[in-house]
Design a protein around this motif. Sequence first.
Motif, PDB file in Angstrom:
ATOM      1  N   LEU A 222       1.029  -1.113  -0.095  1.00  0.00           N
ATOM      2  CA  LEU A 222      -0.192  -0.149   0.006  1.00  0.00           C
ATOM      3  C   LEU A 222       0.985   1.295   0.177  1.00  0.00           C
ATOM      4  CD1 LEU A 222      -2.837   0.895   0.193  1.00  0.00           C
ATOM      5  CD2 LEU A 222      -2.614   1.063   2.691  1.00  0.00           C
ATOM      6  N   LEU A 223       1.854   1.064   0.816  1.00  0.00           N
ATOM      7  CA  LEU A 223       2.827   2.440   0.767  1.00  0.00           C
ATOM      8  C   LEU A 223       3.566   2.565  -0.406  1.00  0.00           C
ATOM      9  CD1 LEU A 223       4.490   2.030   4.286  1.00  0.00           C
ATOM     10  CD2 LEU A 223       3.029   3.882   3.629  1.00  0.00           C
ATOM     11  N   ALA A 224       3.626   1.693  -1.250  1.00  0.00           N
ATOM     12  CA  ALA A 224       4.598   1.699  -2.435  1.00  0.00           C
ATOM     13  C   ALA A 224       3.538   2.624  -3.529  1.00  0.00           C
ATOM     14  CB  ALA A 224       5.023   0.289  -3.221  1.00  0.00           C
ATOM     15  N   ILE A 225       2.416   2.613  -3.354  1.00  0.00           N
ATOM     16  CA  ILE A 225       1.473   3.407  -4.354  1.00  0.00           C
ATOM     17  C   ILE A 225       1.676   4.874  -4.049  1.00  0.00           C
ATOM     18  CG2 ILE A 225      -0.880   4.047  -5.114  1.00  0.00           C
ATOM     19  CD1 ILE A 225      -1.842   1.366  -3.786  1.00  0.00           C
ATOM     20  N   VAL A 226       1.919   5.670  -5.381  1.00  0.00           N
ATOM     21  CA  VAL A 226       2.392   7.084  -5.151  1.00  0.00           C
ATOM     22  C   VAL A 226       1.096   7.635  -4.807  1.00  0.00           C
ATOM     23  CG1 VAL A 226       2.970   9.143  -6.622  1.00  0.00           C
ATOM     24  CG2 VAL A 226       3.743   6.848  -7.215  1.00  0.00           C
ATOM     25  N   GLY A 227       1.296   8.773  -3.668  1.00  0.00           N
ATOM     26  CA  GLY A 227       0.273   9.528  -3.370  1.00  0.00           C
ATOM     27  C   GLY A 227      -0.197   9.243  -1.698  1.00  0.00           C
ATOM     28  N   ILE A 228       0.330   7.792  -1.532  1.00  0.00           N
ATOM     29  CA  ILE A 228      -0.173   7.184  -0.253  1.00  0.00           C
ATOM     30  C   ILE A 228       1.115   7.429   1.055  1.00  0.00           C
ATOM     31  CG2 ILE A 228      -0.892   5.140   0.907  1.00  0.00           C
ATOM     32  CD1 ILE A 228      -2.307   4.349  -1.288  1.00  0.00           C
ATOM     33  N   SER A 229       0.847   8.249   1.903  1.00  0.00           N
ATOM     34  CA  SER A 229       1.710   8.362   2.883  1.00  0.00           C
ATOM     35  C   SER A 229       1.423   7.483   4.048  1.00  0.00           C
ATOM     36  CB  SER A 229       1.644   9.763   3.595  1.00  0.00           C
ATOM     37  OG  SER A 229       0.308   9.962   4.226  1.00  0.00           O
ATOM     38  N   VAL A 230       2.244   7.465   5.267  1.00  0.00           N
ATOM     39  CA  VAL A 230       1.919   6.625   6.467  1.00  0.00           C
ATOM     40  C   VAL A 230       0.551   6.944   7.051  1.00  0.00           C
ATOM     41  CG1 VAL A 230       2.606   6.177   8.690  1.00  0.00           C
ATOM     42  CG2 VAL A 230       4.188   6.152   7.025  1.00  0.00           C
ATOM     43  N   VAL A 231       0.266   8.226   7.131  1.00  0.00           N
ATOM     44  CA  VAL A 231      -0.853   8.588   7.746  1.00  0.00           C
ATOM     45  C   VAL A 231      -2.210   8.272   6.669  1.00  0.00           C
ATOM     46  CG1 VAL A 231      -2.545  10.532   8.506  1.00  0.00           C
ATOM     47  CG2 VAL A 231       0.131  10.476   9.087  1.00  0.00           C
ATOM     48  N   THR A 232      -2.059   8.510   5.468  1.00  0.00           N
ATOM     49  CA  THR A 232      -3.007   8.056   4.765  1.00  0.00           C
ATOM     50  C   THR A 232      -3.165   6.292   4.625  1.00  0.00           C
ATOM     51  OG1 THR A 232      -2.572   9.802   3.085  1.00  0.00           O
ATOM     52  CG2 THR A 232      -3.972   8.180   1.993  1.00  0.00           C
ATOM     53  N   ALA A 233      -2.300   5.718   4.503  1.00  0.00           N
ATOM     54  CA  ALA A 233      -2.317   4.259   4.709  1.00  0.00           C
ATOM     55  C   ALA A 233      -2.929   3.803   5.968  1.00  0.00           C
ATOM     56  CB  ALA A 233      -0.784   3.551   4.616  1.00  0.00           C
ATOM     57  N   ALA A 234      -2.685   4.426   6.997  1.00  0.00           N
ATOM     58  CA  ALA A 234      -3.103   4.100   8.205  1.00  0.00           C
ATOM     59  C   ALA A 234      -4.743   4.146   8.339  1.00  0.00           C
ATOM     60  CB  ALA A 234      -2.686   4.906   9.506  1.00  0.00           C
ATOM     61  N   LYS A 235      -5.410   5.529   7.676  1.00  0.00           N
ATOM     62  CA  LYS A 235      -6.619   5.643   7.453  1.00  0.00           C
ATOM     63  C   LYS A 235      -7.313   4.714   6.545  1.00  0.00           C
ATOM     64  CE  LYS A 235      -8.579   8.686   8.689  1.00  0.00           C
ATOM     65  NZ  LYS A 235      -9.094   9.183  10.009  1.00  0.00           N
ATOM     66  N   ILE A 236      -6.599   4.295   5.429  1.00  0.00           N
ATOM     67  CA  ILE A 236      -7.323   3.437   4.668  1.00  0.00           C
ATOM     68  C   ILE A 236      -7.672   1.975   5.405  1.00  0.00           C
ATOM     69  CG2 ILE A 236      -6.935   2.005   2.559  1.00  0.00           C
ATOM     70  CD1 ILE A 236      -5.601   4.608   1.361  1.00  0.00           C
ATOM     71  N   ILE A 237      -6.726   1.586   5.938  1.00  0.00           N
ATOM     72  CA  ILE A 237      -6.592   0.335   6.684  1.00  0.00           C
ATOM     73  C   ILE A 237      -7.520   0.180   7.642  1.00  0.00           C
ATOM     74  CG2 ILE A 237      -5.308  -1.491   8.102  1.00  0.00           C
ATOM     75  CD1 ILE A 237      -2.788  -0.715   6.371  1.00  0.00           C
ATOM     76  N   GLY A 238      -7.546   1.351   8.498  1.00  0.00           N
ATOM     77  CA  GLY A 238      -8.574   1.551   9.556  1.00  0.00           C
ATOM     78  C   GLY A 238      -9.903   1.496   9.052  1.00  0.00           C
ATOM     79  N   GLU A 239     -10.387   2.097   8.010  1.00  0.00           N
ATOM     80  CA  GLU A 239     -11.735   2.463   7.782  1.00  0.00           C
ATOM     81  C   GLU A 239     -12.030   1.255   6.798  1.00  0.00           C
ATOM     82  OE1 GLU A 239     -13.619   4.622   8.562  1.00  0.00           O
ATOM     83  OE2 GLU A 239     -12.117   5.622   9.572  1.00  0.00           O
ATOM     84  N   THR A 240     -11.154   0.267   6.001  1.00  0.00           N
ATOM     85  CA  THR A 240     -11.262  -0.759   5.415  1.00  0.00           C
ATOM     86  C   THR A 240     -11.691  -1.934   6.362  1.00  0.00           C
ATOM     87  OG1 THR A 240      -9.712   0.025   3.585  1.00  0.00           O
ATOM     88  CG2 THR A 240     -10.554  -2.393   3.825  1.00  0.00           C
ATOM     89  N   ALA A 241     -11.239  -2.013   7.627  1.00  0.00           N
ATOM     90  CA  ALA A 241     -11.573  -2.877   8.498  1.00  0.00           C
ATOM     91  C   ALA A 241     -11.519  -4.474   8.107  1.00  0.00           C
ATOM     92  CB  ALA A 241     -12.850  -2.462   9.206  1.00  0.00           C
ATOM     93  N   GLY A 242     -10.253  -4.779   7.232  1.00  0.00           N
ATOM     94  CA  GLY A 242     -10.317  -6.053   6.792  1.00  0.00           C
ATOM     95  C   GLY A 242     -10.796  -6.057   5.146  1.00  0.00           C
ATOM     96  N   ILE A 243      -9.661  -6.285   4.328  1.00  0.00           N
ATOM     97  CA  ILE A 243      -9.959  -6.532   2.958  1.00  0.00           C
ATOM     98  C   ILE A 243     -10.814  -7.496   2.526  1.00  0.00           C
ATOM     99  CG2 ILE A 243      -7.744  -7.298   2.098  1.00  0.00           C
ATOM    100  CD1 ILE A 243      -9.911  -4.661   0.395  1.00  0.00           C
ATOM    101  N   THR A 244     -10.743  -8.542   3.186  1.00  0.00           N
ATOM    102  CA  THR A 244     -11.221  -9.886   2.883  1.00  0.00           C
ATOM    103  C   THR A 244     -12.932  -9.681   2.999  1.00  0.00           C
ATOM    104  OG1 THR A 244     -10.792 -10.801   5.092  1.00  0.00           O
ATOM    105  CG2 THR A 244      -9.060 -11.207   3.233  1.00  0.00           C
ATOM    106  N   ARG A 245     -13.340  -8.888   3.407  1.00  0.00           N
ATOM    107  CA  ARG A 245     -14.901  -8.842   3.697  1.00  0.00           C
ATOM    108  C   ARG A 245     -15.320  -8.532   2.434  1.00  0.00           C
ATOM    109  NH1 ARG A 245     -17.260  -4.507   6.769  1.00  0.00           N
ATOM    110  NH2 ARG A 245     -15.683  -3.055   5.900  1.00  0.00           N
ATOM    111  N   PHE A 246     -14.577  -7.977   1.376  1.00  0.00           N
ATOM    112  CA  PHE A 246     -15.395  -7.622   0.224  1.00  0.00           C
ATOM    113  C   PHE A 246     -14.800  -8.568  -0.825  1.00  0.00           C
ATOM    114  CE2 PHE A 246     -13.988  -3.876   2.730  1.00  0.00           C
ATOM    115  CZ  PHE A 246     -15.113  -3.254   2.763  1.00  0.00           C
ATOM    116  N   ARG A 247     -16.009  -9.064  -1.570  1.00  0.00           N
ATOM    117  CA  ARG A 247     -15.704 -10.245  -2.554  1.00  0.00           C
ATOM    118  C   ARG A 247     -15.144  -9.783  -3.714  1.00  0.00           C
ATOM    119  NH1 ARG A 247     -20.682  -7.620  -3.224  1.00  0.00           N
ATOM    120  NH2 ARG A 247     -21.243  -7.693  -5.404  1.00  0.00           N
ATOM    121  N   SER A 248     -15.032  -8.488  -4.122  1.00  0.00           N
ATOM    122  CA  SER A 248     -14.501  -7.922  -5.281  1.00  0.00           C
ATOM    123  C   SER A 248     -13.848  -6.437  -5.076  1.00  0.00           C
ATOM    124  CB  SER A 248     -15.200  -8.027  -6.503  1.00  0.00           C
ATOM    125  OG  SER A 248     -16.530  -7.239  -6.120  1.00  0.00           O
ATOM    126  N   ALA A 249     -13.193  -6.012  -6.000  1.00  0.00           N
ATOM    127  CA  ALA A 249     -12.979  -4.680  -5.878  1.00  0.00           C
ATOM    128  C   ALA A 249     -14.179  -3.895  -6.296  1.00  0.00           C
ATOM    129  CB  ALA A 249     -11.903  -4.321  -7.316  1.00  0.00           C
TER     130      ALA A 249
END
Length: 345
Positions: A222-249
């Motif tokens: 996630l950090l390797a994506i251009v435009g994603i900082s540590v703070v943004t990555a933390a927000k994304i992971i926290g709000e996603t709350a588990g990517i396996t919850r979603f069956r698809s993109a």
Amino acid sequence: MVVIGIDPHKSSHTAVAVDETGRKLAQHTVPATPDGLLRLRTWAAAWHRRKWAVEDGRGIAGRLVRTLIGHGATVIWVPPKLMARTRASARTRGKSDPIDALAIARAVLREPDLPTAHLDQAALDLRLLSDRRDYLITRRTAAINQLRWHLHDLDPALDPGTSSLTGPRRLSTLTTALTGLPASVRRDLALDLTAEITTLGEQITRLEQQLTQQITTHAPSLLAIVGISVVTAAKIIGETAGITRFRSAAAYAMHAGTAPIPVWSSNRTQYRLNRGGNRQLNTCLHRIAITQLAHHPPARDYRARWTAEHPHASTKAALRALKRHLTNTIYRALLTDHHRLHPAT
């Protein structure tokens, strides 16, 4: 299959059970205590095939959902907007805890593909740290605004203008200058605000260090994506709350509010802005898109290709298309990081 909808509150939880057609079977209200949760599970034991639907309320339903999942229950988060729409379309007028709980259960029947909840302590920790950082920054901004008004009255030369008032060196210099002024209530308030801003800055720095330690090992893709900082990555992971919850993109895009909404009734295909979904995630995606358009040529190339394919579309529509494309990229990165941490899943 029986669906049990729960309207959670700080002091009580109201549950309503419905059958597969949405017909109300029973309702039950318990206090939001360990004994109340035990009574709720005992009441629900009358239906062997059941799943739970809980309104997605930050900080209110967390303990309830963790308890249910810990005992092997299937729990589905229901967005408040979806619950409100279901309640508005019902024949029952008004608003109450049982009416809301009934709407929550029926929302799951109407939308069978809603993501399920699961325990993800790492995501929860990141969300707690990220939320705390946001709160401290809000407090610091308010204190800086107050301080600037006091500085303008004491001596406009002390106000750095467009420069930041968050750096330790600048704050130290400002404290020295304020101390040299004649004693007054306004000067003392300015000194108190300067000390408060310094303390808040130290707390924010410590939180960012904690986030950096966790994110560096938790989400390198996630950090390797251009435009994603540590703070943004933390927000994304926290709000996603588990990517396996979603069956698809596509399901993840609906959760993030980047899935386009069709709004045409003739031969011209047209979409509008999606105002639903998780607004915190949507904000992150907007910032990433703006950053990539400024510093990442592939993002500009994608926008150019999309604009050429849709000559009548607006600039904002092209930005929304880029956000939808970024959602796919982030979805794949989160899955990669998840499989790296949990190779067996």
